[in-house]
Design a protein around this motif. Structure first.
Motif, PDB file in Angstrom:
ATOM      1  N   UNK A 193      -0.753  -8.084   5.479  1.00 39.44           N
ATOM      2  CA  UNK A 193      -0.722  -8.585   4.097  1.00 39.44           C
ATOM      3  C   UNK A 193       0.080  -7.722   3.129  1.00 39.44           C
ATOM      4  N   UNK A 194       0.376  -6.510   3.536  1.00 38.62           N
ATOM      5  CA  UNK A 194       0.995  -5.571   2.597  1.00 38.62           C
ATOM      6  C   UNK A 194       2.233  -4.908   3.196  1.00 38.62           C
ATOM      7  N   UNK A 195       3.165  -4.554   2.311  1.00 40.46           N
ATOM      8  CA  UNK A 195       4.224  -3.629   2.706  1.00 40.46           C
ATOM      9  C   UNK A 195       3.601  -2.233   2.745  1.00 40.46           C
ATOM     10  N   UNK A 196       4.041  -1.426   3.675  1.00 35.06           N
ATOM     11  CA  UNK A 196       3.481  -0.077   3.828  1.00 35.06           C
ATOM     12  C   UNK A 196       4.547   0.951   3.467  1.00 35.06           C
ATOM     13  N   UNK A 197       4.283   1.715   2.432  1.00 31.33           N
ATOM     14  CA  UNK A 197       5.309   2.594   1.882  1.00 31.33           C
ATOM     15  C   UNK A 197       4.767   4.015   1.680  1.00 31.33           C
ATOM     16  N   UNK A 198       5.462   4.969   2.261  1.00 33.35           N
ATOM     17  CA  UNK A 198       5.086   6.381   2.056  1.00 33.35           C
ATOM     18  C   UNK A 198       5.763   6.915   0.791  1.00 33.35           C
ATOM     19  N   UNK A 199       5.009   7.630  -0.013  1.00 34.61           N
ATOM     20  CA  UNK A 199       5.525   8.195  -1.257  1.00 34.61           C
ATOM     21  C   UNK A 199       5.099   9.659  -1.298  1.00 34.61           C
ATOM     22  N   UNK A 250       0.873  -1.163   0.000  1.00 33.22           N
ATOM     23  CA  UNK A 250       0.000   0.000   0.000  1.00 33.22           C
ATOM     24  C   UNK A 250       0.913   1.217   0.000  1.00 33.22           C
ATOM     25  N   UNK A 251       0.727   2.074  -0.982  1.00 33.84           N
ATOM     26  CA  UNK A 251       1.460   3.336  -1.024  1.00 33.84           C
ATOM     27  C   UNK A 251       0.589   4.420  -0.396  1.00 33.84           C
ATOM     28  N   UNK A 252       1.195   5.152   0.507  1.00 37.97           N
ATOM     29  CA  UNK A 252       0.478   6.244   1.168  1.00 37.97           C
ATOM     30  C   UNK A 252       1.122   7.567   0.809  1.00 37.97           C
ATOM     31  N   UNK A 253       0.310   8.512   0.391  1.00 41.60           N
ATOM     32  CA  UNK A 253       0.766   9.887   0.329  1.00 41.60           C
ATOM     33  C   UNK A 253       0.991  10.343   1.779  1.00 41.60           C
ATOM     34  N   UNK A 279       8.115   2.947  -9.088  1.00 40.56           N
ATOM     35  CA  UNK A 279       8.934   1.986  -9.833  1.00 40.56           C
ATOM     36  C   UNK A 279      10.192   1.586  -9.046  1.00 40.56           C
ATOM     37  N   UNK A 280      10.744   2.522  -8.293  1.00 40.19           N
ATOM     38  CA  UNK A 280      11.911   2.181  -7.446  1.00 40.19           C
ATOM     39  C   UNK A 280      11.499   1.135  -6.403  1.00 40.19           C
ATOM     40  N   UNK A 281      10.334   1.353  -5.803  1.00 35.55           N
ATOM     41  CA  UNK A 281       9.846   0.406  -4.791  1.00 35.55           C
ATOM     42  C   UNK A 281       9.540  -0.947  -5.426  1.00 35.55           C
ATOM     43  N   UNK A 282       8.994  -0.916  -6.611  1.00 38.10           N
ATOM     44  CA  UNK A 282       8.674  -2.156  -7.322  1.00 38.10           C
ATOM     45  C   UNK A 282       9.939  -3.004  -7.501  1.00 38.10           C
ATOM     46  N   UNK A 283      11.003  -2.336  -7.925  1.00 34.85           N
ATOM     47  CA  UNK A 283      12.257  -3.019  -8.166  1.00 34.85           C
ATOM     48  C   UNK A 283      12.849  -3.549  -6.854  1.00 34.85           C
ATOM     49  N   UNK A 284      12.841  -2.716  -5.848  1.00 39.00           N
ATOM     50  CA  UNK A 284      13.454  -3.097  -4.574  1.00 39.00           C
ATOM     51  C   UNK A 284      12.722  -4.267  -3.905  1.00 39.00           C
ATOM     52  N   UNK A 285      11.395  -4.254  -3.968  1.00 30.75           N
ATOM     53  CA  UNK A 285      10.611  -5.250  -3.215  1.00 30.75           C
ATOM     54  C   UNK A 285       9.937  -6.298  -4.094  1.00 30.75           C
ATOM     55  N   UNK A 286      10.196  -6.263  -5.406  1.00 27.37           N
ATOM     56  CA  UNK A 286       9.568  -7.216  -6.328  1.00 27.37           C
ATOM     57  C   UNK A 286       8.039  -7.180  -6.192  1.00 27.37           C
TER      58      UNK A 286
END
Ligand SMILES: [Mg+2]
Length: 174
Positions: free
Chosen positions: A51-57, A7-10, A110-117
């Motif tokens: 269930x999800x990685x939690x990532x601030x963007x 889940x990407x969070x602003x 896309x950076x997160x996609x690459x780092x965490x597959x």
């Protein structure tokens, strides 16, 4: 290798409250002492974490606009990351939309996609501005829009709309 979901969070308006100026446009807080968490966020991250990685963007152009110091901005971000036990944070300091990382551009995702597959089709982006919706759309994440009715055009159509943040729990399969 099994792909992961995130889940990407602003940041402003989603994780923490964003003050609005006299023109009803959201602003970033200047100091760590000003952090006020959005209602429900602690419960939300706790639930989604299973269930999800939690990532601030987040876009944070105030430093390059000479409106805040890098030190203050980093302090705020570190505190949010720690308090909410986020898995990662991505910050773009640019003020120019040519930057591939500045939302609505999808570089940080896309950076997160690459780092965490990550399987981006199984990811959600929760945001309160058109820039968040753009980044979600361009990266293939599903967008969830919390509409504060700011004085700005929403240039992308969200996949989901919520009236308050906890509404995201009805959309995301957690
Ligand atoms: Mg925001």
């Amino acid at each position: 290798m099994v792909k992961k979901k995130a889940i990407f969070f602003d940041r402003d308006g989603i994780l923490i409250k964003a003050p609005v100026d006299k023109d009803n446009k959201p602003k970033s807080i200047k100091k760590v002492e000003e952090i006020q968490y959005v209602r429900g966020i602690k419960k939300i991250v706790k639930k989604l974490k299973k269930k999800y990685l939690l990532i601030m963007v987040t876009n944070q152009p105030d430093f390059k606009r000479n409106e805040n110091t890098l030190k203050n901005i980093k302090q705020i971000n570190r505190k949010i990351e720690k308090d909410l036990v986020l898995d990662d944070i991505y910050v773009c300091y640019c003020k120019n939309d040519k930057c591939k990382n500045r939302k609505p551009n999808p570089g940080m995702i896309f950076m997160a996609k690459k780092k965490y597959n990550l399987d981006l089709n199984s990811c959600y982006f929760i945001g309160d501005r058109w820039r968040d919706l753009g980044a979600a759309k361009k990266s293939g994440c599903k967008s969830i829009f919390l509409d504060y009715d700011y004085n700005e055009k929403v240039l992308y159509k969200p996949d989901f709309m919520i009236k308050n943040l906890v509404g995201c729990l009805k959309i995301i399969n957690a």
